[in-house]
Design an enzyme around this catalytic site. Sequence first.
Site, PDB file in Angstrom:
ATOM      1  CG  HIS A  67      10.476  54.016 -19.648  1.00  0.00           C
ATOM      2  ND1 HIS A  67       9.859  53.559 -18.759  1.00  0.00           N
ATOM      3  CD2 HIS A  67      10.889  52.778 -20.103  1.00  0.00           C
ATOM      4  CE1 HIS A  67       9.566  52.335 -18.480  1.00  0.00           C
ATOM      5  NE2 HIS A  67      10.230  51.811 -19.537  1.00  0.00           N
ATOM      6  CD  GLU A  70       8.476  56.008 -16.436  1.00  0.00           C
ATOM      7  OE1 GLU A  70       8.090  55.692 -17.680  1.00  0.00           O
ATOM      8  OE2 GLU A  70       9.335  55.258 -16.221  1.00  0.00           O
TER       9      GLU A  70
HETATM   10  P1  NAD Z   1      13.518  39.224 -15.704  1.00  0.00           P
HETATM   11  O1  NAD Z   1      12.142  38.414 -15.172  1.00  0.00           O
HETATM   12  O2  NAD Z   1      14.329  38.344 -16.409  1.00  0.00           O
HETATM   13  O3  NAD Z   1      14.334  39.338 -14.239  1.00  0.00           O
HETATM   14  C1  NAD Z   1      13.840  39.847 -12.991  1.00  0.00           C
HETATM   15  C2  NAD Z   1      14.715  39.221 -11.829  1.00  0.00           C
HETATM   16  O4  NAD Z   1      14.280  40.168 -10.870  1.00  0.00           O
HETATM   17  C3  NAD Z   1      14.647  37.579 -11.437  1.00  0.00           C
HETATM   18  O5  NAD Z   1      15.762  37.189 -11.608  1.00  0.00           O
HETATM   19  C4  NAD Z   1      13.834  37.885 -10.400  1.00  0.00           C
HETATM   20  O6  NAD Z   1      14.084  36.506  -9.725  1.00  0.00           O
HETATM   21  C5  NAD Z   1      14.230  39.146  -9.684  1.00  0.00           C
HETATM   22  N1  NAD Z   1      13.385  39.448  -8.645  1.00  0.00           N
HETATM   23  C6  NAD Z   1      12.089  39.349  -8.493  1.00  0.00           C
HETATM   24  N2  NAD Z   1      11.421  39.811  -7.337  1.00  0.00           N
HETATM   25  C7  NAD Z   1      12.612  40.101  -6.833  1.00  0.00           C
HETATM   26  C8  NAD Z   1      12.873  40.691  -5.110  1.00  0.00           C
HETATM   27  N3  NAD Z   1      11.847  41.056  -4.658  1.00  0.00           N
HETATM   28  N4  NAD Z   1      14.061  41.114  -5.151  1.00  0.00           N
HETATM   29  C9  NAD Z   1      15.225  40.683  -5.684  1.00  0.00           C
HETATM   30  N5  NAD Z   1      15.058  40.231  -7.046  1.00  0.00           N
HETATM   31  C10 NAD Z   1      13.897  40.017  -7.420  1.00  0.00           C
HETATM   32  O7  NAD Z   1      13.324  40.394 -16.100  1.00  0.00           O
HETATM   33  P2  NAD Z   1      14.072  41.344 -16.955  1.00  0.00           P
HETATM   34  O8  NAD Z   1      14.080  40.948 -18.500  1.00  0.00           O
HETATM   35  O9  NAD Z   1      15.459  41.317 -16.583  1.00  0.00           O
HETATM   36  O10 NAD Z   1      13.471  42.870 -16.835  1.00  0.00           O
HETATM   37  C11 NAD Z   1      13.614  43.367 -15.637  1.00  0.00           C
HETATM   38  C12 NAD Z   1      12.750  44.683 -15.325  1.00  0.00           C
HETATM   39  O11 NAD Z   1      13.467  45.633 -16.171  1.00  0.00           O
HETATM   40  C13 NAD Z   1      11.293  44.498 -15.986  1.00  0.00           C
HETATM   41  O12 NAD Z   1      10.377  43.868 -14.959  1.00  0.00           O
HETATM   42  C14 NAD Z   1      10.910  46.013 -16.340  1.00  0.00           C
HETATM   43  O13 NAD Z   1      10.237  46.410 -15.465  1.00  0.00           O
HETATM   44  C15 NAD Z   1      12.228  46.552 -16.395  1.00  0.00           C
HETATM   45  N6  NAD Z   1      12.443  46.806 -17.798  1.00  0.00           N
HETATM   46  C16 NAD Z   1      12.865  48.244 -18.228  1.00  0.00           C
HETATM   47  C17 NAD Z   1      13.033  48.632 -19.558  1.00  0.00           C
HETATM   48  C18 NAD Z   1      13.474  50.174 -19.832  1.00  0.00           C
HETATM   49  O14 NAD Z   1      13.259  50.598 -21.008  1.00  0.00           O
HETATM   50  N7  NAD Z   1      13.890  51.053 -18.826  1.00  0.00           N
HETATM   51  C19 NAD Z   1      13.165  47.892 -20.395  1.00  0.00           C
HETATM   52  C20 NAD Z   1      12.694  46.528 -20.262  1.00  0.00           C
HETATM   53  C21 NAD Z   1      12.603  46.137 -18.983  1.00  0.00           C
END
Ligand code: NAD
Length: 317
Positions: free
Chosen positions: A280, A261
């Site tokens: 983003h 990014e």
């Molecule tokens: P979270 O920790 O609640 O959920 C992540 C899920 O991914 C969990 O259920 C976990 O078991 C699963 N996971 C981990 N490793 C895995 C794998 N190898 N294969 C399959 N599943 C797997 O996180 P969240 O709050 O749901 O956020 C998810 C991601 O979204 C964050 O880590 C962040 O990078 C991204 N995010 C992006 C924005 C944006 O503005 N675009 C904003 C917030 C978060």
Amino acid sequence: MKMVFTELKEHVDLIRDAFPDDELIIFDHPLEEEQLIDIARDAEVISVFIYTPVTERVIDSIPSLRLIDTRSVGFDHIASKHAIEKGITVCHVPDYGAHVVAEHVFALLLASARRIPSADAFVKNERRFDFSNFLGLELRDKTLGVVGTGKIGAAVIEIAKGFGMRVVAYDVYQNKSLAMKYGFPYLHLEEVLGKSDFVTLHTPLTPDTHHLIDATAISRMKKGSILINASRGGVLDSKALRDALTSGHLWGAGIDVLEDEAHPERDLLLDSPNITITPHSAFYTKEVLQRISQLTIETVRSYKAGSPVNRVPSEYL
Ligand code: NAD
């Protein structure tokens, strides 16, 4: 206590007022490694957003550092394992409302399914009303594949049910009560990709999820399906997505995150067909900025009181 904040544009006064006895150095932009080391040389707290990497070298160069706080959910830009091994606390924003990103996922999905950005550009540029190039896809009765059913994935599933969609999901951890509540099965990743009309990614970026969706994974997706990524750019192989869009294997894609990014101008996806890209901004709402500021104050206060909250989850380190 000296605290360095980077990428802090909103609620600066609120944060200054919360720590009147501390020395706060605040930048509204990201800092590169050298600049951060130089400015935070004797700081105890560093608070960043996603574009200031806190690398092993930064950590090793600032012996006074005791707390690294990122005002984001994702913390892949922090050398967290290294920091924690050195006794430094690493905190993030665990949840500022997963619905915020989930709502944006549907904005991207509808934009792709209904070709909204190109229809909008056509009407404004051509000053004509002609729908013939903007044939759309419906969401109702379609299958949504959710990869990662944590907080954001769960919020996406809730909305999907409102649209009358079927859901299938993949996660390394299966949330049985969520599956029961919304009536969806957990399947292997290959099956999720093969059964879904739309696939949306919600895992963190870790060594295990880097390029989780690569050319092989995309080839397993149905022809004419849509891929949405609002997780982290590195979860998806951009070149593989570009090829699938160019060949017409995918109907479209909705992307909020890129692999690099810092250099969007070099990204292959910018020139790909049938892609909707946002910078983003999935998290970026008026309401979220307020919640992030409050959570940041809570994190730093709890650290100062000796029992820090909002630590990064150790299972991803
Ligand atoms: P979270 O920790 O609640 O959920 C992540 C899920 O991914 C969990 O259920 C976990 O078991 C699963 N996971 C981990 N490793 C895995 C794998 N190898 N294969 C399959 N599943 C797997 O996180 P969240 O709050 O749901 O956020 C998810 C991601 O979204 C964050 O880590 C962040 O990078 C991204 N995010 C992006 C924005 C944006 O503005 N675009 C904003 C917030 C978060």
